[in-house]
Write an enzyme that holds these catalytic residues in place. Structure first.
Site, short mmCIF file in Angstrom:
data_model
loop_
_atom_site.label_atom_id
_atom_site.label_comp_id
_atom_site.label_asym_id
_atom_site.label_seq_id
_atom_site.Cartn_x
_atom_site.Cartn_y
_atom_site.Cartn_z
N ASP A 74 0.83 -1.21 0.00
CA ASP A 74 0.00 0.00 0.00
C ASP A 74 0.87 1.26 0.00
O ASP A 74 1.98 1.25 0.53
CB ASP A 74 -0.92 -0.03 1.24
CG ASP A 74 -2.11 0.90 1.08
OD1 ASP A 74 -2.36 1.39 -0.04
OD2 ASP A 74 -2.80 1.13 2.10
N ASN B 276 1.26 3.45 -2.94
CA ASN B 276 1.77 3.93 -4.24
C ASN B 276 1.25 5.32 -4.57
O ASN B 276 2.00 6.17 -5.06
CB ASN B 276 1.31 2.99 -5.37
CG ASN B 276 1.90 1.60 -5.26
OD1 ASN B 276 2.78 1.36 -4.43
ND2 ASN B 276 1.43 0.68 -6.09
N GLY B 277 -0.04 5.53 -4.32
CA GLY B 277 -0.65 6.83 -4.66
C GLY B 277 -0.04 7.96 -3.85
O GLY B 277 0.29 9.02 -4.38
N TRP C 51 2.89 7.99 -2.43
CA TRP C 51 4.30 8.16 -2.86
C TRP C 51 4.35 9.11 -4.05
O TRP C 51 5.19 10.02 -4.11
CB TRP C 51 4.86 6.78 -3.24
CG TRP C 51 6.31 6.75 -3.63
CD1 TRP C 51 7.37 6.51 -2.82
CD2 TRP C 51 6.84 6.94 -4.95
NE1 TRP C 51 8.54 6.54 -3.55
CE2 TRP C 51 8.24 6.80 -4.86
CE3 TRP C 51 6.28 7.21 -6.21
CZ2 TRP C 51 9.09 6.91 -5.97
CZ3 TRP C 51 7.12 7.33 -7.30
CH2 TRP C 51 8.50 7.19 -7.18
N ARG D 276 -0.74 9.31 -10.07
CA ARG D 276 -0.77 8.05 -9.31
C ARG D 276 -0.14 6.89 -10.08
O ARG D 276 0.49 6.01 -9.49
CB ARG D 276 -2.23 7.70 -8.95
CG ARG D 276 -2.84 8.65 -7.91
CD ARG D 276 -4.30 8.27 -7.62
NE ARG D 276 -4.41 6.92 -7.13
CZ ARG D 276 -4.25 6.56 -5.84
NH1 ARG D 276 -4.00 7.48 -4.94
NH2 ARG D 276 -4.35 5.29 -5.48
N HIS E 64 2.38 3.64 -9.11
CA HIS E 64 2.19 2.21 -9.39
C HIS E 64 3.40 1.65 -10.16
O HIS E 64 3.82 0.52 -9.92
CB HIS E 64 0.90 1.99 -10.18
CG HIS E 64 -0.34 2.33 -9.39
ND1 HIS E 64 -0.52 1.88 -8.10
CD2 HIS E 64 -1.44 3.06 -9.69
CE1 HIS E 64 -1.70 2.33 -7.65
NE2 HIS E 64 -2.26 3.05 -8.61
N ASN F 141 -11.01 -2.93 -5.30
CA ASN F 141 -10.29 -1.93 -6.11
C ASN F 141 -11.00 -1.59 -7.42
O ASN F 141 -10.64 -0.62 -8.09
CB ASN F 141 -8.84 -2.37 -6.38
CG ASN F 141 -7.92 -2.22 -5.17
OD1 ASN F 141 -7.01 -3.02 -4.98
ND2 ASN F 141 -8.15 -1.19 -4.35
N TRP F 142 -12.06 -2.36 -7.77
CA TRP F 142 -12.88 -1.98 -8.93
C TRP F 142 -13.56 -0.64 -8.70
O TRP F 142 -14.08 -0.03 -9.64
CB TRP F 142 -13.93 -3.05 -9.23
CG TRP F 142 -13.37 -4.37 -9.62
CD1 TRP F 142 -13.37 -5.51 -8.87
CD2 TRP F 142 -12.71 -4.71 -10.85
NE1 TRP F 142 -12.75 -6.53 -9.56
CE2 TRP F 142 -12.34 -6.08 -10.77
CE3 TRP F 142 -12.39 -3.99 -12.01
CZ2 TRP F 142 -11.67 -6.74 -11.80
CZ3 TRP F 142 -11.73 -4.66 -13.04
CH2 TRP F 142 -11.38 -6.00 -12.93
N ARG G 151 -5.00 -1.89 8.84
CA ARG G 151 -6.19 -2.73 8.59
C ARG G 151 -5.82 -3.79 7.56
O ARG G 151 -4.78 -3.70 6.90
CB ARG G 151 -7.36 -1.87 8.08
CG ARG G 151 -7.05 -1.06 6.84
CD ARG G 151 -8.29 -0.28 6.34
NE ARG G 151 -7.90 0.66 5.29
CZ ARG G 151 -7.59 1.94 5.51
NH1 ARG G 151 -7.67 2.45 6.72
NH2 ARG G 151 -7.22 2.73 4.50
N SER H 276 -8.02 -4.89 5.05
CA SER H 276 -8.66 -4.65 3.74
C SER H 276 -9.01 -5.96 3.01
O SER H 276 -8.72 -6.11 1.82
CB SER H 276 -7.77 -3.76 2.87
OG SER H 276 -7.54 -2.52 3.49
C1 IPE Z 1 -5.39 -2.82 -0.22
O1 IPE Z 1 -5.08 -1.49 -0.41
C2 IPE Z 1 -5.36 -3.54 -1.52
C3 IPE Z 1 -4.05 -3.66 -2.14
C4 IPE Z 1 -2.91 -3.29 -1.63
C5 IPE Z 1 -4.05 -4.28 -3.43
P1 IPE Z 1 -6.21 -0.37 -0.58
O2 IPE Z 1 -5.47 0.91 -0.72
O3 IPE Z 1 -7.12 -0.74 -1.69
O4 IPE Z 1 -6.98 -0.48 0.80
P2 IPE Z 1 -7.93 0.55 1.54
O5 IPE Z 1 -8.96 1.00 0.54
O6 IPE Z 1 -7.07 1.70 1.97
O7 IPE Z 1 -8.48 -0.21 2.69
C1 IPE Z 2 -1.49 0.25 -3.41
O1 IPE Z 2 -1.32 1.61 -3.46
C2 IPE Z 2 -1.68 -0.35 -4.77
C3 IPE Z 2 -3.03 -0.83 -5.05
C4 IPE Z 2 -4.03 -0.84 -4.23
C5 IPE Z 2 -3.26 -1.31 -6.40
P1 IPE Z 2 -2.54 2.61 -3.43
O2 IPE Z 2 -2.93 2.91 -4.86
O3 IPE Z 2 -3.63 2.11 -2.60
O4 IPE Z 2 -1.86 3.88 -2.79
P2 IPE Z 2 -2.51 4.89 -1.75
O5 IPE Z 2 -3.07 4.09 -0.63
O6 IPE Z 2 -3.56 5.65 -2.50
O7 IPE Z 2 -1.36 5.76 -1.33
MG MG Z 3 -4.11 2.33 -0.62
#
Ligand code: IPE
Ligand code: IPE
Ligand code: MG
Length: 238
Positions: free
Chosen positions: A23, A25-26, A28, A36, A40, A71-72, A192, A194
């Site tokens: 978790d 990436n966004g 970062w 974003r 990734h 994530n959809w 959490r 998730s």
């Molecule tokens: C959990 O991360 C799923 C993955 C890392 C693939 P999310 O970023 O989707 O989780 P929430 O929404 O913060 O719980």
């Molecule tokens: C995890 O990074 C990657 C996936 C869930 C695919 P996020 O995309 O959830 O990154 P944040 O949580 O928004 O920083």
């Molecule tokens: Mg996330």
């Protein structure tokens, strides 16, 4: 260079099965004023570093949460970016899996992904099916509640209620061919699960680190394994 894995024995300080909720990436990317998608892309580099480091440490199975069934809910453009990265990753890293005797596995209903991605995955699964080295399991469109619901439904179709026990449930889980989960790590400071490996986490050691996933690498994995080695697991006993 081939790093022949020396798998840990039952008392070893090295976890046999490590799962990571990758978790951050966004965030970062946001900190760098980048889109974003750039986060990734950097996340895929972290996957490469960490899978190599896990092999070098002798970890038998590494499970990575790459796309949850929730994530959809993200914008179509971001989902498209993630699918594109998955295509690139499989195409570019399959040769390394072969060379390193890595068995690729997928958890989750990846058949809902675009057909060309499904074909790429099926091909990669078939090509690595006979590999006998460490497992790399990638969770794609995975959700633990759906996994447990499916298990319950299959067992109810097949068995009388009194024969549905914990072993029967475990035999229906997507992790059934992997060692028990020892260590579950989540990056980015969120505390959490998730919807990840809810059953399997029952007695896993949990580690939450603030590092954002694209900054995670061999040193962070070694630190996590060292932390695991200090834990006293009691499994309800004394
Ligand atoms: C959990 O991360 C799923 C993955 C890392 C693939 P999310 O970023 O989707 O989780 P929430 O929404 O913060 O719980
Ligand atoms: C995890 O990074 C990657 C996936 C869930 C695919 P996020 O995309 O959830 O990154 P944040 O949580 O928004 O920083
Ligand atoms: Mg996330």
């Amino acid at each position: 260079m081939s790093t022949a894995p020396v798998f840990a024995g039952p008392d070893a300080a090295v976890p046999r099965h490590v799962a990571i909720i990758m978790d951050g990436n966004g965030r970062w990317a946001k900190r760098r004023l980048l889109p974003r998608a750039a986060g990734h892309r950097a996340g895929v580099e972290a996957v490469r570093r960490v899978t190599r480091a896990a092999r070098a440490l002798g970890i038998e199975a590494l499970t990575l949460y790459a796309f949850s069934s929730e994530n959809w809910r993200r914008p179509a453009e971001e989902i498209g970016d993630l699918m594109g990265l998955l295509r690139l990753f499989i195409r570019s890293d399959l040769a390394e899996f072969q060379r390193e005797n890595v068995r690729l596995r997928i958890l989750g209903d990846y058949r809902r992904f675009p057909t060309d991605v499904v074909t790429l995955i099926d091909d990669a699964l078939a090509r690595t099916a006979a590999n006998t080295g460490p497992s790399l399991a990638i969770a794609l469109n995975y959700g633990a509640q759906a996994e447990l619901t499916r298990a319950a439904r299959r067992l109810a179709e097949r068995l009388p209620p009194e024969q549905i026990d914990e072993a029967a449930i475990e035999g229906e889980l997507e992790t059934r061919e992997l060692p028990p989960l020892d260590l579950l790590i989540r990056t980015s400071g969120e505390h959490r699960l998730s919807n990840f490996l809810l059953w399997q986490a029952a007695y896993a050691e949990l580690l939450f680190v603030d590092t954002l996933w694209p900054d995670f690498g061999a040193d962070e994995l070694s630190a996590a394994v060292a932390d695991f080695g200090q834990r006293q697991r009691r499994f309800g006993g004394l």
